[in-house]
Design an enzyme around this catalytic site. Structure first.
Site, PDB file in Angstrom:
ATOM      1  N   SER A  90     -24.046  16.232  19.526  1.00 17.38           N
ATOM      2  CA  SER A  90     -23.494  15.296  18.537  1.00 17.38           C
ATOM      3  C   SER A  90     -22.582  14.303  19.239  1.00 17.38           C
ATOM      4  CB  SER A  90     -22.692  16.037  17.458  1.00 17.38           C
ATOM      5  OG  SER A  90     -21.504  16.572  18.015  1.00 17.38           O
ATOM      6  N   ARG A 147      19.755   9.907  -3.457  1.00 22.08           N
ATOM      7  CA  ARG A 147      20.802  10.923  -3.287  1.00 22.08           C
ATOM      8  C   ARG A 147      21.884  10.482  -2.310  1.00 22.08           C
ATOM      9  NH1 ARG A 147      17.734  16.770  -4.221  1.00 22.08           N
ATOM     10  NH2 ARG A 147      17.288  16.285  -6.426  1.00 22.08           N
ATOM     11  N   HIS A 176      -9.827   5.621   0.990  1.00 18.90           N
ATOM     12  CA  HIS A 176      -8.474   5.831   0.490  1.00 18.90           C
ATOM     13  C   HIS A 176      -8.000   7.277   0.520  1.00 18.90           C
ATOM     14  CE1 HIS A 176      -9.017   1.695  -0.813  1.00 18.90           C
ATOM     15  NE2 HIS A 176      -7.720   1.631  -0.966  1.00 18.90           N
ATOM     16  N   ARG A 217      -7.163  -2.518   9.495  1.00 19.31           N
ATOM     17  CA  ARG A 217      -7.884  -3.782   9.601  1.00 19.31           C
ATOM     18  C   ARG A 217      -7.383  -4.625  10.768  1.00 19.31           C
ATOM     19  NH1 ARG A 217      -6.836  -5.265   4.957  1.00 19.31           N
ATOM     20  NH2 ARG A 217      -5.092  -6.666   5.355  1.00 19.31           N
ATOM     21  N   ASP A 238       2.063  -0.085  12.139  1.00 18.20           N
ATOM     22  CA  ASP A 238       1.918  -1.341  12.861  1.00 18.20           C
ATOM     23  C   ASP A 238       3.166  -2.213  12.877  1.00 18.20           C
ATOM     24  OD1 ASP A 238       1.827  -1.849  10.152  1.00 18.20           O
ATOM     25  OD2 ASP A 238       0.200  -3.305  10.272  1.00 18.20           O
ATOM     26  N   THR A 272       4.065   2.747   5.770  1.00 21.12           N
ATOM     27  CA  THR A 272       2.676   2.301   5.884  1.00 21.12           C
ATOM     28  C   THR A 272       1.926   3.243   6.810  1.00 21.12           C
ATOM     29  OG1 THR A 272       1.217   0.591   6.801  1.00 21.12           O
ATOM     30  CG2 THR A 272       3.462   0.636   7.622  1.00 21.12           C
ATOM     31  N   ILE A 273       0.710   3.594   6.444  1.00 18.52           N
ATOM     32  CA  ILE A 273      -0.072   4.517   7.282  1.00 18.52           C
ATOM     33  C   ILE A 273      -0.568   3.837   8.554  1.00 18.52           C
ATOM     34  CG2 ILE A 273      -0.796   5.859   5.274  1.00 18.52           C
ATOM     35  CD1 ILE A 273      -3.621   4.630   5.676  1.00 18.52           C
ATOM     36  N   ASP A 274      -0.489   2.502   8.621  1.00 14.48           N
ATOM     37  CA  ASP A 274      -1.018   1.779   9.785  1.00 14.48           C
ATOM     38  C   ASP A 274      -0.134   1.895  11.023  1.00 14.48           C
ATOM     39  OD1 ASP A 274      -3.212   0.929   8.329  1.00 14.48           O
ATOM     40  OD2 ASP A 274      -2.259  -0.943   7.710  1.00 14.48           O
ATOM     41  N   GLY A 302       0.819  -1.208   0.000  1.00 13.90           N
ATOM     42  CA  GLY A 302       0.000   0.000   0.000  1.00 13.90           C
ATOM     43  C   GLY A 302       0.849   1.251   0.000  1.00 13.90           C
ATOM     44  N   ARG A 356       0.857  -5.439  -6.106  1.00 17.04           N
ATOM     45  CA  ARG A 356       0.932  -6.750  -5.460  1.00 17.04           C
ATOM     46  C   ARG A 356       1.577  -7.712  -6.457  1.00 17.04           C
ATOM     47  NH1 ARG A 356      -0.214  -5.184  -0.270  1.00 17.04           N
ATOM     48  NH2 ARG A 356      -2.080  -3.855  -0.257  1.00 17.04           N
ATOM     49  N   ASP A 383       4.733  -4.798   6.207  1.00 16.17           N
ATOM     50  CA  ASP A 383       5.110  -6.149   6.607  1.00 16.17           C
ATOM     51  C   ASP A 383       5.128  -7.134   5.444  1.00 16.17           C
ATOM     52  OD1 ASP A 383       2.379  -6.120   6.291  1.00 16.17           O
ATOM     53  OD2 ASP A 383       1.915  -7.099   8.200  1.00 16.17           O
ATOM     54  N   LYS A 385     -25.632  16.553  24.824  1.00 14.83           N
ATOM     55  CA  LYS A 385     -24.644  16.723  23.758  1.00 14.83           C
ATOM     56  C   LYS A 385     -25.377  16.816  22.435  1.00 14.83           C
ATOM     57  CE  LYS A 385     -20.270  14.681  25.271  1.00 14.83           C
ATOM     58  NZ  LYS A 385     -19.232  13.682  24.917  1.00 14.83           N
ATOM     59  N   ARG A 432     -26.583  14.618  15.380  1.00 12.77           N
ATOM     60  CA  ARG A 432     -26.462  13.259  14.884  1.00 12.77           C
ATOM     61  C   ARG A 432     -25.330  12.486  15.573  1.00 12.77           C
ATOM     62  NH1 ARG A 432     -27.389  14.897   8.546  1.00 12.77           N
ATOM     63  NH2 ARG A 432     -29.648  14.550   8.509  1.00 12.77           N
TER      64      ARG A 432
END
Length: 327
Positions: free
Chosen positions: A219, A28, A257, A175, A133, A129-131, A14, A75, A106, A217, A166
């Site tokens: 919201s 560089r 995304h 995930r 993890d 990775t943005i996770d 990803g 992939r 990973d 509250k 709301r």
């Protein structure tokens, strides 16, 4: 190992904001140390198909601010096979590539570890990775940018949630790991945060929501990490709450995304630059099969086996903080 002459670099898995900054640093730093560089397009898939080209310093000009990856990512089912990895190695050998820097998560490092074992080629990983993890590093490239993207989105959703009184369930990526949900939930003042590392306690969730609405509250925001580990994600969680409390005006937003995109933050640019340079320095220092990490603001070297075998844990202090602030 002998003296290195040419390094290959790829991005895999990803995409994450800051991958281009890491690529720029690798190229560089290699050139600075008198090494030639080859950019490998589309990760391991491109290595099998020989999609490679020589890189110069100008090849990575004006990319530090760009999201995504100019090398592209893909992939690769072929790289999971011995035949595919053999073809990839033959292509590297044909081009005189001595070593690799792989930028990814990973899955990327799992492939790198196997490849290094089979062909004894020095490989250093840069965590992108943005996770966030990966074990052995406090931060992965892209995490900070994604975190700020989520917070900005939640802030905007809260505006409309307040206008209509709301209850919003907002699904973020993660995930198998709740780092993004946990920290962005704290930063955005979410009433509850659901992560895969902690079993969802619906009774406790109902209590939090009841307290909030009983205090008038106008919201409420619940952040939910994606995936089946949390009752199927935000949609399923919202359906359960709506069934229990039909009077609540409930909505679901899946950020998707957009969390991967955008110009990297200053923190991610600096982290990526430090890690990219350190990857080349590690190869020159005869290091291999390691991931570059950042612990307590200092660069570290983490063996692939450790980074992949161990599970990174949520900070218990942050988990406790969410309970204190949700009253």
């Amino acid at each position: 190992m002998g003296q290195l002459k040419k390094v290959g670099v790829l991005t895999s898995g990803g995409d994450a904001p800051g991958m281009n900054a890491a690529l720029r640093a690798v190229v560089r730093a290699a050139i600075y140390n008198k090494l030639k560089v080859v950019g490998i397009s589309q990760g391991y898939h491109g290595m099998i198909l020989d999609r490679m080209e020589d890189y110069t310093s100008r090849s990575v000009s004006n990319i530090i601010h760009q999201g995504g990856t100019i090398l592209k990512s893909a992939r690769s089912e072929g790289f999971r096979t011995k035949e595919g990895r053999k073809k990839a190695y033959e292509n590297l050998k044909k081009r005189g590539i001595d070593c690799l820097v792989v930028i990814g998560g990973d899955g990327t490092f799992t492939g790198a570890r196997i490849f290094a074992q089979e062909y004894n080629i020095p490989i250093v990983g840069v965590p992108g990775t943005i996770d966030n993890d990966l074990f052995g590093t406090d931060y992965t490239i892209g995490y900070d940018t994604a975190l700020n993207t989520v917070v900005e989105a939640v802030d905007k959703i809260r505006d409309t949630a307040s206008a209509h009184s709301r209850l919003f369930f907002i699904e973020v990526m993660g995930r198998d790991a709740g780092f993004l949900a946990l920290r962005s939930g704290i930063a955005s003042g979410a009433e509850a945060i659901l992560v895969p590392e902690i079993d969802t306690d619906f009774k406790q969730l109902y209590t939090f929501l009841e307290k909030g609405f009983n205090k008038d509250k106008n919201s409420s925001i619940v952040l939910v990490a994606e995936g089946e580990k949390i009752s199927g994600g935000a949609i399923q969680v919202a359906e359960k709450v709506q069934k229990e409390y039909p009077d609540y005006d409930t909505r679901v937003t899946i950020l998707g995304h957009i969390q991967r995109g955008g110009s990297p933050s200053a923190f991610d640019r600096v982290t990526a630059s430090r890690m990219g340079v350190s990857a080349i320095e590690a190869l020159i220092d005869d290091q291999k099969s390691i991931m570059i990490g950042l612990v307590n603001k200092e660069i570290t070297h983490v063996p692939f086996n450790q980074a992949l075998k161990n599970k990174k844990k949520l900070n218990p202090a942050l988990v406790e903080l969410t309970e204190v602030l949700s009253i």
